[in-house]
Design a protein around this motif. Structure first.
Motif, PDB file in Angstrom:
ATOM      1  N   VAL A 184      37.070  -3.299  62.936  1.00 40.76           N
ATOM      2  CA  VAL A 184      36.104  -2.620  62.070  1.00 40.76           C
ATOM      3  C   VAL A 184      34.739  -2.794  62.724  1.00 40.76           C
ATOM      4  CG1 VAL A 184      35.028  -2.478  59.803  1.00 40.76           C
ATOM      5  CG2 VAL A 184      37.462  -3.052  59.999  1.00 40.76           C
ATOM      6  N   TYR A 185      34.133  -1.682  63.114  1.00 35.21           N
ATOM      7  CA  TYR A 185      32.882  -1.739  63.857  1.00 35.21           C
ATOM      8  C   TYR A 185      31.718  -1.315  62.958  1.00 35.21           C
ATOM      9  CZ  TYR A 185      35.770  -2.336  67.977  1.00 35.21           C
ATOM     10  OH  TYR A 185      36.662  -2.827  68.890  1.00 35.21           O
ATOM     11  N   TRP A 186      30.641  -2.072  63.109  1.00 40.34           N
ATOM     12  CA  TRP A 186      29.441  -1.818  62.325  1.00 40.34           C
ATOM     13  C   TRP A 186      28.397  -1.222  63.257  1.00 40.34           C
ATOM     14  CZ3 TRP A 186      27.740  -6.283  58.532  1.00 40.34           C
ATOM     15  CH2 TRP A 186      27.225  -5.716  57.363  1.00 40.34           C
ATOM     16  N   LEU A 187      27.972   0.012  63.017  1.00 40.64           N
ATOM     17  CA  LEU A 187      27.139   0.756  63.958  1.00 40.64           C
ATOM     18  C   LEU A 187      25.928   1.340  63.244  1.00 40.64           C
ATOM     19  CD1 LEU A 187      30.213   2.583  65.452  1.00 40.64           C
ATOM     20  CD2 LEU A 187      28.939   0.786  66.622  1.00 40.64           C
ATOM     21  N   THR A 247      38.384   6.391  60.323  1.00 44.39           N
ATOM     22  CA  THR A 247      37.510   6.751  59.206  1.00 44.39           C
ATOM     23  C   THR A 247      36.114   6.212  59.485  1.00 44.39           C
ATOM     24  OG1 THR A 247      39.280   6.765  57.569  1.00 44.39           O
ATOM     25  CG2 THR A 247      37.068   6.332  56.742  1.00 44.39           C
ATOM     26  N   ILE A 248      35.110   6.971  59.048  1.00 46.67           N
ATOM     27  CA  ILE A 248      33.753   6.428  59.054  1.00 46.67           C
ATOM     28  C   ILE A 248      33.266   6.341  57.614  1.00 46.67           C
ATOM     29  CG2 ILE A 248      33.219   7.301  61.342  1.00 46.67           C
ATOM     30  CD1 ILE A 248      31.485   9.455  60.000  1.00 46.67           C
ATOM     31  N   ASN A 249      32.541   5.266  57.342  1.00 51.06           N
ATOM     32  CA  ASN A 249      32.027   4.968  56.000  1.00 51.06           C
ATOM     33  C   ASN A 249      30.552   4.625  56.174  1.00 51.06           C
ATOM     34  OD1 ASN A 249      31.167   3.559  53.702  1.00 51.06           O
ATOM     35  ND2 ASN A 249      33.202   2.744  53.276  1.00 51.06           N
ATOM     36  N   LEU A 250      29.689   5.534  55.765  1.00 55.78           N
ATOM     37  CA  LEU A 250      28.255   5.416  56.024  1.00 55.78           C
ATOM     38  C   LEU A 250      27.525   5.040  54.740  1.00 55.78           C
ATOM     39  CD1 LEU A 250      25.889   5.840  58.032  1.00 55.78           C
ATOM     40  CD2 LEU A 250      25.913   8.250  57.393  1.00 55.78           C
ATOM     41  N   GLY A 268      22.144   3.148  56.281  1.00 55.23           N
ATOM     42  CA  GLY A 268      22.056   3.810  57.575  1.00 55.23           C
ATOM     43  C   GLY A 268      23.059   3.296  58.593  1.00 55.23           C
ATOM     44  N   TRP A 269      23.819   2.255  58.234  1.00 53.84           N
ATOM     45  CA  TRP A 269      24.836   1.705  59.126  1.00 53.84           C
ATOM     46  C   TRP A 269      26.197   2.268  58.744  1.00 53.84           C
ATOM     47  CZ3 TRP A 269      24.430  -2.693  62.688  1.00 53.84           C
ATOM     48  CH2 TRP A 269      23.106  -3.071  62.922  1.00 53.84           C
ATOM     49  N   MET A 270      27.044   2.424  59.738  1.00 53.90           N
ATOM     50  CA  MET A 270      28.348   3.052  59.566  1.00 53.90           C
ATOM     51  C   MET A 270      29.456   2.058  59.906  1.00 53.90           C
ATOM     52  SD  MET A 270      29.705   6.403  61.616  1.00 53.90           S
ATOM     53  CE  MET A 270      29.717   5.562  63.202  1.00 53.90           C
ATOM     54  N   TYR A 321      26.038   4.915  46.923  1.00 46.00           N
ATOM     55  CA  TYR A 321      26.422   6.158  47.580  1.00 46.00           C
ATOM     56  C   TYR A 321      26.935   5.835  48.984  1.00 46.00           C
ATOM     57  CZ  TYR A 321      23.479   8.410  44.011  1.00 46.00           C
ATOM     58  OH  TYR A 321      22.912   8.831  42.830  1.00 46.00           O
ATOM     59  N   ILE A 322      28.033   6.465  49.371  1.00 52.16           N
ATOM     60  CA  ILE A 322      28.535   6.356  50.739  1.00 52.16           C
ATOM     61  C   ILE A 322      28.983   7.724  51.221  1.00 52.16           C
ATOM     62  CG2 ILE A 322      29.241   3.924  50.613  1.00 52.16           C
ATOM     63  CD1 ILE A 322      32.114   4.861  50.139  1.00 52.16           C
ATOM     64  N   MET A 323      28.874   7.935  52.518  1.00 51.82           N
ATOM     65  CA  MET A 323      29.357   9.171  53.140  1.00 51.82           C
ATOM     66  C   MET A 323      30.657   8.851  53.855  1.00 51.82           C
ATOM     67  SD  MET A 323      28.951  12.356  53.912  1.00 51.82           S
ATOM     68  CE  MET A 323      30.304  13.199  54.722  1.00 51.82           C
ATOM     69  N   ILE A 324      31.685   9.639  53.588  1.00 51.79           N
ATOM     70  CA  ILE A 324      33.015   9.391  54.135  1.00 51.79           C
ATOM     71  C   ILE A 324      33.477  10.597  54.948  1.00 51.79           C
ATOM     72  CG2 ILE A 324      35.441   8.950  53.593  1.00 51.79           C
ATOM     73  CD1 ILE A 324      33.695   6.590  52.977  1.00 51.79           C
TER      74      ILE A 324
END
Length: 901
Positions: free
Chosen positions: A564-567, A672-675, A704-706, A728-731
């Protein structure tokens, strides 16, 4: 060849050049040019000119004289001009000044006298060359010639008929001859306001006088080239290495020494003069001339006028760059014109925040109902009333990228100068290199090279807009009113008519123009929608500065949980704008399994969400994935390449009284990305993500991290409970790059079919069965194709249990089963009408897009009608050649080095 002689008595050979100039008196304290240029080599030659003030044209002329070591004496400088306004006939004052100046030389038969105007004249060769060309003609007195008989066209019939393309009519802007002949020419009295050209024309047309004086016309432009009416006669040759130019008359293969922009040809002269008289020699020479040093204790006072003429994107960034200008605000009077209600509040807030820092501040809002023309005129009036040394105009669509721009323009020491700014990756800029006959845009020969920066220098151009600096000496000439032209064009015309040169320079990247085309202010946060039209500014506003560091070699990626990467990807502005867009739309799903937005109408793991498609952002989001997510994915999940495809992109909202958490689940995705779109412990409490297999939770998410993680098998996860506030999250789900068997099965399961056949455009082989097919959506593939199908074993066995005739094709066999409604329902047979899994190519050429990755050259096929990425491509019928072409790039025929395996 001019032979140097003793300067005494009749051995003196003197060339006198009179340069006729008209204008009003100006302040001598601004003068920076000696009126006499002395050359030892040509000390026996004098050149005269007439000028009442040192205009830009005069300074250009004097510069060209210096370049060729030509001695010039100016008559009438800083005196009152008495020769009329020169908008029509006039200029007799020049003759009277010349007569008095050459009187001491009138009897010397070895003296040559040359007259030419100077505001619109440039020397293009040495004095030696001029004298040699003159003597070659055999004339005693040689006048320049032009295409038009002016000011009395009725005299045209008295001129000799010449060969085609020759210039038959006398022009008074330039002539050369022996002193006694010229003195004799000048003996007739003339009123100061009478016309000098008519004066000389009448003497030339008098045959006896012409023969007596040995008068000839330079009809082939050996010495003089008048440009009016000669556009097709001349060609500018520019050396590709040095950028030095030579103007040639292509009709008579001559290289004129004196170039005259007579009449309305001054724009053409300006364009040619940009390359004549050694303005370039490998580098821009005039860029380094007349520069000044700024005294930090006595900096010029500037009126800075911000012109908001239209609704523009990224206005907040524009204002930040105004704020960051490297110039003391105490030396700036700030004026803001807002003609757009959309920007009124922001502009007003900016002035309120900064007006105490500036020397003064004033704003005009849209409610004041001043159009742009009046707004610009008011801005100029402010500069005059404040006694500003300069006025800097900047339109709101022009972003300053070099905060030194004001200082750099001041150092150039010009009456009018502008930095060249363009739209990113476009040829659209803030200047025109030429004008059409009607006064509008025309492309000059050098426009593209200038815009692209292939030539670096400074140019005198006919039109400038968007951003420019004007010296106080030019204020009086500016007029924004015009019956037909917009304010910028009106201003430029008024400056051209007044002889003020408009210089542009491209020695640095000073700024750029944002694209305001189709900017839709009816949308919530419309800046967010402009990635495709304003990529550069979109990235600056929405992509975090730390993003690129994560693409560096040996970057240490944060892994809060295994794989799981935090970017860090986006800015707070990105998060805030995306949340605002979703809340403005407001149509959040109800969180149930029933979801009409999905093709099957069923969501296995529902959330309260809004899809990007619902707010018109799906294409933008896919571009975002390609530009900013894929490069990171290829870094952290090594060996996985290809263009991104995401079938599910949505913003999720978690609230304690709505949906506080999400049950454990797998994502149907390769990854998957979870922003995170807002702040834990500030905007909400609780929340986060738990990966069950690793018993690893991430609760301190960062705005702002994904989070990027695999979607299947290993990363069974859940959304942790939000206890207060709103999270709120962007998926993005189903970010799939390859069509594995697992992918195919998952797509099949989504159809809820028991047996799924591929579908095509043509009903074959029995056309009588066509009418028995169920109706489908427009542009869908309606008819069964037997080239590919999949299903459960019992149903497939039951289908194949029916006997088949030896000569019956298997497509007909399966077709009859499908069009039998009872059998179709019993066996759960469906057609893949939207090409979710199967894509038949025959007849579908317009339905599909073929995509090739710009780095790896791996290809993929997309059904553009239904936005699907089929996993199996079938060249049915006559489409074999098409498949062969596609297959060259499919199934990983290329690796990341672009080498076929």
């Amino acid at each position: 060849m001019l032979i140097k002689r003793n300067l005494s008595g009749r051995n003196l050979l003197l060339l006198i050049m009179l340069l006729f100039i008209t204008a009003a008196k100006t302040n001598a304290s601004d003068a920076n040019v000696n009126t006499t240029i002395v050359s030892e080599k040509l000390g026996n030659v004098k050149v005269f000119t007439v000028a009442s003030e040192q205009t830009d044209g005069y300074l250009r002329f004097i510069r060209s004289a210096k370049v060729y070591d030509i001695e010039v004496t100016t008559l009438g400088l800083f005196q009152k001009w008495k020769g009329g306004d020169m908008s029509g006939p006039g200029g007799g004052f020049k003759i009277n000044l010349l007569r008095e100046a050459i009187k001491p030389l009138k009897d010397d038969e070895n003296i040559l006298i040359m007259f030419t105007d100077s505001y619109d004249v440039v020397f293009a060769s040495s004095l030696d060359a001029i004298v040699e060309k003159f003597k070659a003609t055999g004339a005693k007195l040689l006048f320049s010639a032009e295409k038009f008989c002016w000011p009395d066209s009725s005299l045209a019939s008295q001129y000799k008929v010449l060969e085609a393309n020759a210039s038959p009519y006398l022009n008074s802007g330039g002539f050369i001859g022996y002193a006694p002949k010229v003195w004799s020419l000048l003996q007739k009295p003339i009123e100061d306001t009478a016309d000098d050209q008519l004066y000389y024309t009448k003497q030339y047309l008098d045959e006896k006088q012409r023969e007596k004086l040995g008068m000839q016309l330079d009809t082939h432009s050996s010495v003089f080239q008048n440009l009016n009416g000669a556009k097709e006669d001349v060609k500018l040759d520019v050396d590709l290495d040095t950028n030095e130019g030579v103007l040639k008359n292509i009709n008579f293969l001559t290289t004129p020494s004196v170039i005259h922009g007579n009449g309305p040809s001054k724009v053409e002269l300006n364009a040619f003069a940009n390359y004549l008289a050694k303005t370039f020699n490998h580098k821009c020479l005039i860029c380094q001339e007349n520069r000044i040093e700024l005294d930090e204790n006595h900096l010029p006072v500037i009126t800075l006028s911000i012109m908001i003429n239209n609704a523009v994107p990224f206005f907040d960034i524009f204002l930040k760059k105004i704020e960051d200008l490297n110039y003391p605000k105490r030396q700036i009077h700030l004026f803001i014109y807002s003609g757009v209600e959309y920007h009124d509040a922001t502009a007003k807030s900016f002035l309120k925040a900064w007006e105490n820092k500036y020397k003064s501040g004033k704003i005009v809002l849209s409610t004041d109902q001043l159009d742009e023309r009046r707004g610009r005129q008011l801005a100029l009036r402010q500069a005059i009333q404040k006694q500003s040394d300069y006025a800097l105009f900047i339109d709101a669509d022009t972003h300053i990228d070099d905060n030194q721009v004001l200082r750099e323009l001041l150092i150039l020491n010009r009456q009018f100068v502008a930095p060249i700014v363009t739209k990113h990756n476009e040829l659209w800029s803030n200047f025109w290199g030429a004008l059409s006959e009607s006064g509008y845009y025309a492309r000059s020969h050098d426009y593209v090279d200038i815009v692209k920066g292939d030539i670096v220098g400074m140019w005198n151009v006919p039109y400038v807009s968007s951003i420019y600096l004007i010296k106080h000496t030019a204020f009086k000439y500016i007029n924004y009113d015009h019956q037909y032209y917009d304010p910028d064009m009106a201003m430029c015309e008024s400056l051209r008519n007044s002889g003020v040169f408009m210089y542009v320079i491209n020695d640095r990247l000073y700024g750029h123009i944002v694209n305001a085309d189709n900017f839709d202010i009816t949308l919530a946060r419309p800046d967010f929608y402009t990635l495709f039209s304003n990529k550069y500014d979109w990235i600056e506003k929405y992509i975090h500065p730390n993003y690129t560091k994560q693409l560096e070699d040996n970057f240490n990626y944060i892994q809060p949980c295994p794989d799981v990467y935090w970017l860090h990807v986006v800015t707070d502005a990105f998060c805030d704008d995306l949340v605002a867009i979703m809340e403005n739309f407001g149509k959040w799903s109800d969180g149930s399994n029933n979801d009409s937005r999905l093709e099957g109408g069923y969501e296995a793991v529902p959330t309260r969400d809004i899809h990007m498609k619902q707010v018109g952002l799906d294409p933008l989001w896919l571009e975002f994935l390609k530009l900013f997510v894929t490069p990171l994915q290829e870094r952290v999940f090594i060996g996985h390449h290809g263009p991104p495809r995401s079938l599910m992109n949505f913003v999720v909202r978690y609230k304690p009284d709505e949906q506080p958490f999400l049950r454990p689940h797998h994502d149907a995705s390769t990854y998957t990305i979870n922003l995170a779109l807002n702040r834990v412990d500030i905007d909400y409490e609780g929340g986060g993500c738990r990966f069950i297999r690793y018993n690893c939770s991430i609760t301190a998410t960062k705005k702002g991290w994904m989070l990027m993680h695999p979607g299947r098998l290993t990363h069974f996860h859940e959304g942790l409970r939000v206890t207060s506030g709103t999270r709120y999250i962007m998926i993005s789900h189903d970010v799939i790059f390859t069509a594995s068997l697992r992918d195919i099965v998952e797509k099949f399961l989504e159809t809820e079919a028991k047996l799924l056949f591929s579908a095509e455009k043509f009903c074959w082989p029995d056309y009588d069965l066509c009418s028995r097919y169920p109706a489908v959506q427009s542009q869908a593939s309606r008819f069964l194709n037997s080239g590919a199908f999949m299903g459960y074993a019992p149903e497939l066995y039951a289908l194949l249990d029916e006997p088949i005739a030896y000569d019956m094709g298997y497509q007909l066999y399966f077709t009859k089963a499908f069009v039998n409604e009872s059998q179709r329902e019993n066996l759960g047979i469906k057609l893949d009408t939207h090409s979710t899994i199967f894509q038949n190519l025959n007849g579908a050429k317009k339905d599909i897009q073929f995509l090739i990755h710009s780095v790896t050259y791996e290809g993929s096929i997309k059904n553009a009608i239904f936005d699907t990425m089929p996993a199996i491509i079938h060249a049915n019928g006559a489409s074999k050649r098409q498949l062969n072409a596609f297959a060259n790039y499919l199934i990983r025929n290329f690796d990341e080095k672009s080498v076929p395996y």
